[in-house]
Design an enzyme around this catalytic site. Sequence first.
Site, PDB file in Angstrom:
ATOM      1  CG  ASP A  64      -0.533  69.593 -22.740  1.00  0.00           C
ATOM      2  OD1 ASP A  64       0.171  69.471 -21.708  1.00  0.00           O
ATOM      3  OD2 ASP A  64      -0.142  69.220 -23.854  1.00  0.00           O
ATOM      4  CB  ALA A  65      -3.366  67.241 -18.816  1.00  0.00           C
ATOM      5  CE  LYS A  66       2.506  66.702 -23.037  1.00  0.00           C
ATOM      6  NZ  LYS A  66       1.240  66.866 -23.799  1.00  0.00           N
TER       7      LYS A  66
ATOM      8  CE  LYS B 179       3.335  70.075 -31.183  1.00  0.00           C
ATOM      9  NZ  LYS B 179       1.929  69.682 -30.959  1.00  0.00           N
TER      10      LYS B 179
ATOM     11  CE  LYS C  63      -4.390  69.709 -26.240  1.00  0.00           C
ATOM     12  NZ  LYS C  63      -3.650  68.516 -26.668  1.00  0.00           N
TER      13      LYS C  63
ATOM     14  CG  ASP D  53      -5.535  65.359 -26.223  1.00  0.00           C
ATOM     15  OD1 ASP D  53      -5.181  64.380 -25.553  1.00  0.00           O
ATOM     16  OD2 ASP D  53      -4.780  65.938 -27.038  1.00  0.00           O
TER      17      ASP D  53
ATOM     18  CD  GLU E  35      -1.010  63.429 -29.610  1.00  0.00           C
ATOM     19  OE1 GLU E  35      -0.256  64.282 -29.110  1.00  0.00           O
ATOM     20  OE2 GLU E  35      -2.206  63.616 -29.831  1.00  0.00           O
TER      21      GLU E  35
ATOM     22  CG  HIS F  47      -0.614  64.735 -33.377  1.00  0.00           C
ATOM     23  ND1 HIS F  47       0.728  65.045 -33.384  1.00  0.00           N
ATOM     24  CD2 HIS F  47      -1.173  65.463 -32.381  1.00  0.00           C
ATOM     25  CE1 HIS F  47       0.980  65.915 -32.413  1.00  0.00           C
ATOM     26  NE2 HIS F  47      -0.147  66.189 -31.801  1.00  0.00           N
TER      27      HIS F  47
ATOM     28  CD  GLU G 263      -4.584  68.156 -33.506  1.00  0.00           C
ATOM     29  OE1 GLU G 263      -4.823  68.437 -32.325  1.00  0.00           O
ATOM     30  OE2 GLU G 263      -3.703  67.336 -33.854  1.00  0.00           O
TER      31      GLU G 263
END
Length: 381
Positions: A28-30, A64, A179, A208, A260, A310, A330
């Site tokens: 994702d963006a991270k 995670k 995302k 997101d 979340e 979440h 979700e």
Amino acid sequence: MTTPTTPDHITWARVSSCYLPLANPISDAKVLTGRQKPMTEIAMLFVEIQTASGHQGLGFSYSKRAGGPAQFAHAREIAPAVLGEDPNDIAKLWDKLCWAGASVGRSGVSTQAIGAFDVALWDLKAKRAGLSLAKLLGAQRDSVRCYNTSGGFLHTPLEQLRVNASASIAQGIGGIKLKVGQPDCALDIRRVAAMREHLGDAVPIMVDANQQWDRPTAQRMCRTLEAFNLVWIEEPLDAYDHEGHAALATQFDTPIATGEMLTSAGEHWDLIRHRAADYLMPDAPRVGGITPFLKVAALAEHAGVMLAPHFAMELHVHLAAAYKTEPWVEHFEWLEPLFNERITIHNGRMQVPTRTGLGVSLSEQARAWTREVAEVGVPVN
């Protein structure tokens, strides 16, 4: 004269550390901003509890990328605290487990470890009552709106996004989350525009940003994304920037969703009192289980905030069913290999399981992926 019966009590608990491998590394963006590496597995913490009368409960938490070993280590240390206790006294046991590890705080890893015990106790209580967890809590509905996230990650090419979204809608899922948050905002806008064109105006779409925008970027992106009639814009800012989220929620028509990453009821209260979210996204395992989640939900209801829990649909479908206003849940199929049962999806809605408790049991695959186990007490034969 009747003879008083001895209350049932917990005689055995098993704590297990299980690692769920993901078929493809998830970005994702991270990841694209260099803050994290792609995710390749999920660390699951399972707690199984049994009483002298033979009642059983199953609970879980998760982590995670990092934190799984710490959750397991903390759960193993505090597990003896439940032995001999009446499993009905869930709030009392939550406090006892919290005090057992009080020196490491009341949020984060410590409460996430407690969460697996708490979920197991609620599962046991519902099973003993012959009810699903949703019915035990007082269900408002038998199904909940659901949206899919797993097909919309940033590592997925645009054409595959279209394929994934169409497959989700055909499966009966009601909405699609994408995302965003790439270093080049123009790429985000093109992907959202392409998905809106592909799905049409009637299909709900969420985005997101995974906390990757600063305030000026979030302002510009929220303004641009207004044109796409989104259900919400999720985590446009750092999870603890409540003032920044509140400013966006006030300024723009598109709802702001966040919560979340918060790991206690107290942190959620700070977010709620700042009016920083139109959609609150609590995660029961992260806040410490069902007991604190219900406190968060009560605060959200009092404030008139919408709910969209979440991850962990196997748990959150029950909790969302008990919330007063219509929530979103979700849909993530990632955890399905861990359980023998499946959740039914139909006409954009997730059906609340009618099986007792959570309605799930651990699969043989979950046992095979288990790396560490600790037991306390003696199981009933």
